[in-house]
Motif scaffolding. Structure first.
Motif, PDB file in Angstrom:
ATOM      1  N   GLU A  86       0.919  -1.142   0.080  1.00 29.55           N
ATOM      2  CA  GLU A  86      -0.102  -0.255   0.104  1.00 29.55           C
ATOM      3  C   GLU A  86       0.673   1.267  -0.011  1.00 29.55           C
ATOM      4  OE1 GLU A  86      -2.584  -0.469   3.343  1.00 29.55           O
ATOM      5  OE2 GLU A  86      -3.972  -1.521   2.372  1.00 29.55           O
ATOM      6  N   GLY A  87       0.526   2.148  -0.990  1.00 36.78           N
ATOM      7  CA  GLY A  87       1.286   3.362  -0.755  1.00 36.78           C
ATOM      8  C   GLY A  87       2.481   3.355  -1.524  1.00 36.78           C
ATOM      9  N   VAL A  88       3.192   2.267  -2.197  1.00 37.44           N
ATOM     10  CA  VAL A  88       4.405   2.012  -2.644  1.00 37.44           C
ATOM     11  C   VAL A  88       4.148   1.671  -4.154  1.00 37.44           C
ATOM     12  CG1 VAL A  88       6.644   0.796  -2.566  1.00 37.44           C
ATOM     13  CG2 VAL A  88       5.385   1.345  -0.570  1.00 37.44           C
ATOM     14  N   ASP A  89       4.832   2.283  -4.980  1.00 36.75           N
ATOM     15  CA  ASP A  89       4.690   1.989  -6.450  1.00 36.75           C
ATOM     16  C   ASP A  89       5.422   0.490  -6.636  1.00 36.75           C
ATOM     17  OD1 ASP A  89       3.497   4.376  -7.274  1.00 36.75           O
ATOM     18  OD2 ASP A  89       5.508   5.205  -7.656  1.00 36.75           O
ATOM     19  N   PRO A  90       5.025  -0.320  -7.532  1.00 40.82           N
ATOM     20  CA  PRO A  90       5.617  -1.844  -7.818  1.00 40.82           C
ATOM     21  C   PRO A  90       6.872  -1.134  -8.592  1.00 40.82           C
ATOM     22  CG  PRO A  90       3.717  -1.181  -9.186  1.00 40.82           C
ATOM     23  CD  PRO A  90       3.717  -0.121  -8.239  1.00 40.82           C
ATOM     24  N   ILE A  91       7.812  -2.163  -8.525  1.00 39.84           N
ATOM     25  CA  ILE A  91       8.849  -2.075  -9.632  1.00 39.84           C
ATOM     26  C   ILE A  91       8.516  -2.424 -11.054  1.00 39.84           C
ATOM     27  CG2 ILE A  91      11.248  -2.939  -9.877  1.00 39.84           C
ATOM     28  CD1 ILE A  91      11.116  -3.679  -6.954  1.00 39.84           C
ATOM     29  N   GLY A  92       8.561  -1.243 -11.800  1.00 42.09           N
ATOM     30  CA  GLY A  92       7.944  -1.583 -13.178  1.00 42.09           C
ATOM     31  C   GLY A  92       8.530  -2.440 -13.840  1.00 42.09           C
ATOM     32  N   PRO A  93       9.688  -2.578 -14.275  1.00 43.34           N
ATOM     33  CA  PRO A  93      10.226  -3.534 -15.003  1.00 43.34           C
ATOM     34  C   PRO A  93      10.115  -4.841 -14.600  1.00 43.34           C
ATOM     35  CG  PRO A  93      12.009  -1.639 -14.563  1.00 43.34           C
ATOM     36  CD  PRO A  93      10.735  -1.551 -13.691  1.00 43.34           C
ATOM     37  N   LEU A  94       9.667  -5.118 -13.394  1.00 44.37           N
ATOM     38  CA  LEU A  94       9.575  -6.470 -12.824  1.00 44.37           C
ATOM     39  C   LEU A  94       8.054  -6.940 -12.729  1.00 44.37           C
ATOM     40  CD1 LEU A  94      12.221  -6.533  -9.966  1.00 44.37           C
ATOM     41  CD2 LEU A  94      12.286  -7.352 -12.349  1.00 44.37           C
ATOM     42  N   CYS A  95       7.169  -5.974 -13.392  1.00 42.72           N
ATOM     43  CA  CYS A  95       5.694  -6.355 -13.410  1.00 42.72           C
ATOM     44  C   CYS A  95       5.454  -6.622 -15.017  1.00 42.72           C
ATOM     45  CB  CYS A  95       4.914  -5.077 -13.076  1.00 42.72           C
ATOM     46  SG  CYS A  95       5.130  -4.504 -11.346  1.00 42.72           S
ATOM     47  N   LEU A  96       5.313  -7.932 -15.224  1.00 41.27           N
ATOM     48  CA  LEU A  96       5.153  -8.583 -16.325  1.00 41.27           C
ATOM     49  C   LEU A  96       3.732  -9.011 -16.725  1.00 41.27           C
ATOM     50  CD1 LEU A  96       8.602 -10.493 -16.038  1.00 41.27           C
ATOM     51  CD2 LEU A  96       8.168  -8.246 -17.175  1.00 41.27           C
ATOM     52  N   THR A  97       3.413  -9.185 -17.902  1.00 46.64           N
ATOM     53  CA  THR A  97       2.192  -9.659 -18.406  1.00 46.64           C
ATOM     54  C   THR A  97       2.628 -10.684 -19.493  1.00 46.64           C
ATOM     55  OG1 THR A  97       2.023  -8.385 -20.069  1.00 46.64           O
ATOM     56  CG2 THR A  97       0.605  -7.851 -18.106  1.00 46.64           C
ATOM     57  N   ALA A  98       1.799 -11.984 -19.527  1.00 49.08           N
ATOM     58  CA  ALA A  98       2.129 -13.016 -20.465  1.00 49.08           C
ATOM     59  C   ALA A  98       0.752 -13.166 -21.370  1.00 49.08           C
ATOM     60  CB  ALA A  98       2.429 -14.466 -19.794  1.00 49.08           C
ATOM     61  N   ARG A  99       0.941 -13.089 -22.496  1.00 49.08           N
ATOM     62  CA  ARG A  99      -0.156 -12.946 -23.507  1.00 49.08           C
ATOM     63  C   ARG A  99       0.111 -14.021 -24.738  1.00 49.08           C
ATOM     64  NH1 ARG A  99      -3.783  -9.101 -22.534  1.00 49.08           N
ATOM     65  NH2 ARG A  99      -3.052  -7.284 -21.324  1.00 49.08           N
ATOM     66  N   ASP A 100      -1.138 -14.739 -25.003  1.00 49.42           N
ATOM     67  CA  ASP A 100      -0.950 -15.564 -26.030  1.00 49.42           C
ATOM     68  C   ASP A 100      -0.919 -14.900 -27.469  1.00 49.42           C
ATOM     69  OD1 ASP A 100      -3.678 -15.060 -26.724  1.00 49.42           O
ATOM     70  OD2 ASP A 100      -4.519 -16.794 -25.774  1.00 49.42           O
TER      71      ASP A 100
END
Length: 166
Positions: free
Chosen positions: A41-55
Motif C-alpha cells: 500500500e502506498g508504494v509503487d511496484p517495480i515497473g520492469p519487474l511487473c510482467l504480463t504473459a499474453r497468447d
C-alpha cells in the motif's frame, strides 16, 4: 506439461484492470486483506519487474508484480502476486514469468527476492525458507521464502519485513 507460445511484456497502465481481474479470479476475494498487501500500500511496484504473459491472440494468460520492501533495513524485492488464468495452468506460463522476473531483477541489480508461497513449488526456481525473516502476522513462517541473486545476498539479513513507506 504442454508448452504454449506466449509473449512477455512489462505491464502498462492499460493492463492494470485486466491484471486485477486475473488476480481476483485466481485468488480468494479477501486477497487484499493479506499482510503482503499492507506492505504494498502506498508504494509503487517495480515497473520492469511487473510482467504480463499474453497468447498469440493477445489474451492475458498470466501476470506477476513485484514490490520493494525492507528486511531488517536491507532492500529486497517482494515477488508477487503471480497468477496464471485457470484455463492456461499447466502450460508453463508461471515458470516463464518467474524465470524472466528473476533474470530482470538480476539485470537491474537487485540481489535478493522473497515471496510467500509453497516451498515445494518454488524450490525449483531456487527459493529457500528464510530463517530469521518475519512477515507481518498472520503469515506462516514456513511460507516465507527467498532467493539470493548474488552470492551471500541473504547472509546476515534478518528481521521484520517492512514497507518502504514506514
Amino acid at each position: 506439461m504442454q508448452q504454449t507460445a506466449i509473449t512477455l511484456a512489462q505491464e502498462t497502465a492499460d493492463d492494470w484492470w485486466e491484471v486485477e481481474a486475473l488476480y481476483d479470479l485466481c485468488f480468494a476475494p479477501g486477497r487484499s486483506a493479506l499482510s503482503s498487501y499492507r506492505l504494498r500500500e502506498g508504494v509503487d511496484p517495480i515497473g520492469p519487474l511487473c510482467l504480463t504473459a499474453r497468447d498469440a491472440n493477445g489474451i492475458l494468460a498470466g501476470a506477476v508484480r513485484n514490490w520493494p520492501v525492507l528486511v531488517g533495513g536491507q532492500q529486497a524485492v517482494l515477488l508477487g502476486p503471480i497468477a496464471v488464468h485457470p484455463t492456461r495452468q499447466g502450460e508453463g506460463v508461471a515458470a516463464v514469468l518467474m524465470q524472466r522476473c528473476l533474470a530482470n531483477a538480476r539485470d537491474l541489480g537487485w540481489s535478493r527476492l522473497m515471496l510467500v508461497g509453497d516451498a515445494p513449488y518454488y524450490q525449483r526456481f531456487g527459493f529457500e525458507r528464510l530463517d530469521g525473516v518475519t512477515m507481518p502476522p498472520p503469515t506462516n513462517p514456513d511460507r516465507v521464502l527467498g532467493i539470493a541473486l548474488s552470492e551471500g545476498a541473504w547472509d546476515s539479513v534478518t528481521g521484520m519485513v517492512t514497507s518502504l513507506r514506514d
